[in-house]
Design an enzyme around this catalytic site. Sequence first.
Site, PDB file in Angstrom:
ATOM      1  N   ARG A  16       0.822  -1.216   0.000  1.00 54.16           N
ATOM      2  CA  ARG A  16       0.000   0.000   0.000  1.00 54.16           C
ATOM      3  C   ARG A  16       0.852   1.261   0.000  1.00 54.16           C
ATOM      4  O   ARG A  16       0.462   2.282  -0.574  1.00 54.16           O
ATOM      5  CB  ARG A  16      -0.938  -0.006   1.203  1.00 54.16           C
ATOM      6  CG  ARG A  16      -2.057  -1.002   0.998  1.00 54.16           C
ATOM      7  CD  ARG A  16      -2.998  -1.000   2.172  1.00 54.16           C
ATOM      8  NE  ARG A  16      -4.188  -1.784   1.832  1.00 54.16           N
ATOM      9  CZ  ARG A  16      -5.016  -2.267   2.729  1.00 54.16           C
ATOM     10  NH1 ARG A  16      -4.802  -2.059   4.018  1.00 54.16           N
ATOM     11  NH2 ARG A  16      -6.071  -2.949   2.352  1.00 54.16           N
ATOM     12  N   GLY A  31     -13.007  -3.777  -0.332  1.00 57.79           N
ATOM     13  CA  GLY A  31     -14.380  -3.356  -0.045  1.00 57.79           C
ATOM     14  C   GLY A  31     -14.823  -2.206  -0.932  1.00 57.79           C
ATOM     15  O   GLY A  31     -15.945  -2.204  -1.454  1.00 57.79           O
ATOM     16  N   GLY A  40      -8.956  -8.595  -0.765  1.00 59.67           N
ATOM     17  CA  GLY A  40      -7.747  -8.816   0.019  1.00 59.67           C
ATOM     18  C   GLY A  40      -7.173 -10.214  -0.162  1.00 59.67           C
ATOM     19  O   GLY A  40      -5.969 -10.392  -0.378  1.00 59.67           O
ATOM     20  N   LYS A  53     -18.635 -15.237   1.356  1.00 60.70           N
ATOM     21  CA  LYS A  53     -20.040 -14.939   1.663  1.00 60.70           C
ATOM     22  C   LYS A  53     -20.840 -14.396   0.483  1.00 60.70           C
ATOM     23  O   LYS A  53     -20.557 -13.335  -0.034  1.00 60.70           O
ATOM     24  CB  LYS A  53     -20.115 -13.920   2.802  1.00 60.70           C
ATOM     25  CG  LYS A  53     -19.671 -14.485   4.128  1.00 60.70           C
ATOM     26  CD  LYS A  53     -20.135 -13.604   5.268  1.00 60.70           C
ATOM     27  CE  LYS A  53     -21.595 -13.870   5.614  1.00 60.70           C
ATOM     28  NZ  LYS A  53     -22.138 -12.902   6.560  1.00 60.70           N
TER      29      LYS A  53
HETATM   30  P1  ADP Z   1     -11.537 -11.641  -0.915  1.00 61.11           P
HETATM   31  O1  ADP Z   1     -10.804 -11.169   0.327  1.00 61.11           O
HETATM   32  O2  ADP Z   1     -10.618 -11.844  -2.074  1.00 61.11           O
HETATM   33  O3  ADP Z   1     -12.720 -10.784  -1.232  1.00 61.11           O
HETATM   34  P2  ADP Z   1     -13.092 -13.529   0.606  1.00 61.11           P
HETATM   35  O4  ADP Z   1     -12.678 -12.864   1.858  1.00 61.11           O
HETATM   36  O5  ADP Z   1     -14.511 -13.426   0.202  1.00 61.11           O
HETATM   37  O6  ADP Z   1     -12.122 -13.104  -0.600  1.00 61.11           O
HETATM   38  O7  ADP Z   1     -12.818 -15.111   0.721  1.00 61.11           O
HETATM   39  C1  ADP Z   1     -11.559 -15.634   1.041  1.00 61.11           C
HETATM   40  C2  ADP Z   1     -11.670 -16.811   1.964  1.00 61.11           C
HETATM   41  O8  ADP Z   1     -12.577 -17.761   1.455  1.00 61.11           O
HETATM   42  C3  ADP Z   1     -10.358 -17.514   2.127  1.00 61.11           C
HETATM   43  O9  ADP Z   1      -9.975 -17.431   3.490  1.00 61.11           O
HETATM   44  C4  ADP Z   1     -10.649 -18.952   1.736  1.00 61.11           C
HETATM   45  O10 ADP Z   1     -10.061 -19.911   2.599  1.00 61.11           O
HETATM   46  C5  ADP Z   1     -12.131 -19.026   1.875  1.00 61.11           C
HETATM   47  N1  ADP Z   1     -12.707 -20.089   1.036  1.00 61.11           N
HETATM   48  C6  ADP Z   1     -12.712 -20.152  -0.292  1.00 61.11           C
HETATM   49  N2  ADP Z   1     -13.307 -21.277  -0.708  1.00 61.11           N
HETATM   50  C7  ADP Z   1     -13.697 -21.941   0.393  1.00 61.11           C
HETATM   51  C8  ADP Z   1     -14.395 -23.172   0.638  1.00 61.11           C
HETATM   52  N3  ADP Z   1     -14.803 -23.933  -0.375  1.00 61.11           N
HETATM   53  N4  ADP Z   1     -14.653 -23.499   1.911  1.00 61.11           N
HETATM   54  C9  ADP Z   1     -14.232 -22.716   2.934  1.00 61.11           C
HETATM   55  N5  ADP Z   1     -13.592 -21.549   2.773  1.00 61.11           N
HETATM   56  C10 ADP Z   1     -13.323 -21.174   1.521  1.00 61.11           C
HETATM   57 MG    MG Z   2     -11.238 -11.414   2.438  1.00 60.34          MG
END
Ligand code: ADP
Ligand code: MG
Length: 389
Positions: free
Chosen positions: A34, A371, A348, A195
């Site tokens: 960053r 976000g 992230g 989510k």
């Molecule tokens: P980002 O930060 O890129 O937006 P998220 O925070 O939504 O992504 O999701 C990342 C998390 O999702 C990671 O910690 C990963 O372990 C978890 N994850 C991805 N696929 C699965 C799965 N099938 N079951 C459990 N956790 C998962």
């Molecule tokens: Mg995340």
Amino acid sequence: MRTVADVDVEDRRVLVRVDFNVPLEGGQVTDDTRIRAALPTLELLRERGARTVLVSHLGRPKDREPELSMRPAADRLAELTGADVTLAPGVVGPDVEAFAGNLQPGDVLMLENVRFEPGETANDPDFARGLAALADVYVNDAFGAAHRAHASTEAVAHEVDVAVAGLLLAREVETLTRLLESPQRPLVAVLGGAKVSDKIGVIDRFLQTADTILVGGAMCFPFLHALGHDTGNSLCADEDLEPARTALNAADRSDCRLELPSDLILGDRFAADARYRELDGLDVPAGWMGLDVGRRTVERYRAAIAGAGTVFWNGPMGAFELDPFAAGTRAIAEAVAEAPGATVVGGGDSAAALQRFGLADRVTHLSTGGGAALEFIEGRTLPGVEALR
Ligand code: ADP
Ligand code: MG
């Protein structure tokens, strides 16, 4: 949008909101991505002889915890630029104003953690006037904080004569605007992570603007559940079922293809030493959880990414932190890195995955604001961007 490059900054005091919310361990910056991202703006200001005052938040202080001082970030900035970076004794007030008043052209003053002041998160105009008193020009280069209406991102912009975007913030906004309004087609959105309910707005928007959505990660299970599959112990929150059903219905009426996995990698628990197996199908047996997408899914998604004019990727395809379940995310990260089209990555954990696989510099644009990028794609206005208009 008007940027710092368009205003006369020579000899003037310029307050720059940066996003130096960096991870720390033992008083050291462990990832300076960053800070590096702000360098184009900061170098331009130094070259043009501005007197620069930097402001950022760091973590979520409850009080003035010394562990959340900006000192390590200021030190790292000094190392990266060779500039003298002075740390101010606070955020606003007469002492800080004296430091700002003593700045020479090319000098940099880093204010203390702006969240040491309660007026920051309250978007308090009095506190914003205190910040504005430090400078003649305000520049917002903190895209990662632009979705929050805080004093240093929003109110302060109304208290100065000149408020413009920094080069990083402008690039983020321009890249995401192009993605939504005039992408090279086909536009392929790869959505994974955890989510659905957090990302439903993003799915909705892409159902209207993208040609294909590829769903992976834990995100797929509410969809698979809604289609009647067994999900075993997979992550599948009740609150995500309705949004998934709604998205499936919207997909039926849309020109956008919503693609789901066709095979999975299962584990018996969320751990690096879990037992694991491939499942050629989608019905997860009791006692197992889906922790990655399978090989056939990877091949299908890879082909879609290779044929895309533009790719947007948010959210890992599986539990990539755990070795047995990293292959899907790695393959998709490689496909994105090799894609001939423009590639934009936000989030992230998605950024962390690219970094882990050594591919972070192989995408067209790696967003610094997870976000903020998602809210922008949903079509929500970002207060920090709006205040500059
Ligand atoms: P980002 O930060 O890129 O937006 P998220 O925070 O939504 O992504 O999701 C990342 C998390 O999702 C990671 O910690 C990963 O372990 C978890 N994850 C991805 N696929 C699965 C799965 N099938 N079951 C459990 N956790 C998962
Ligand atoms: Mg995340």
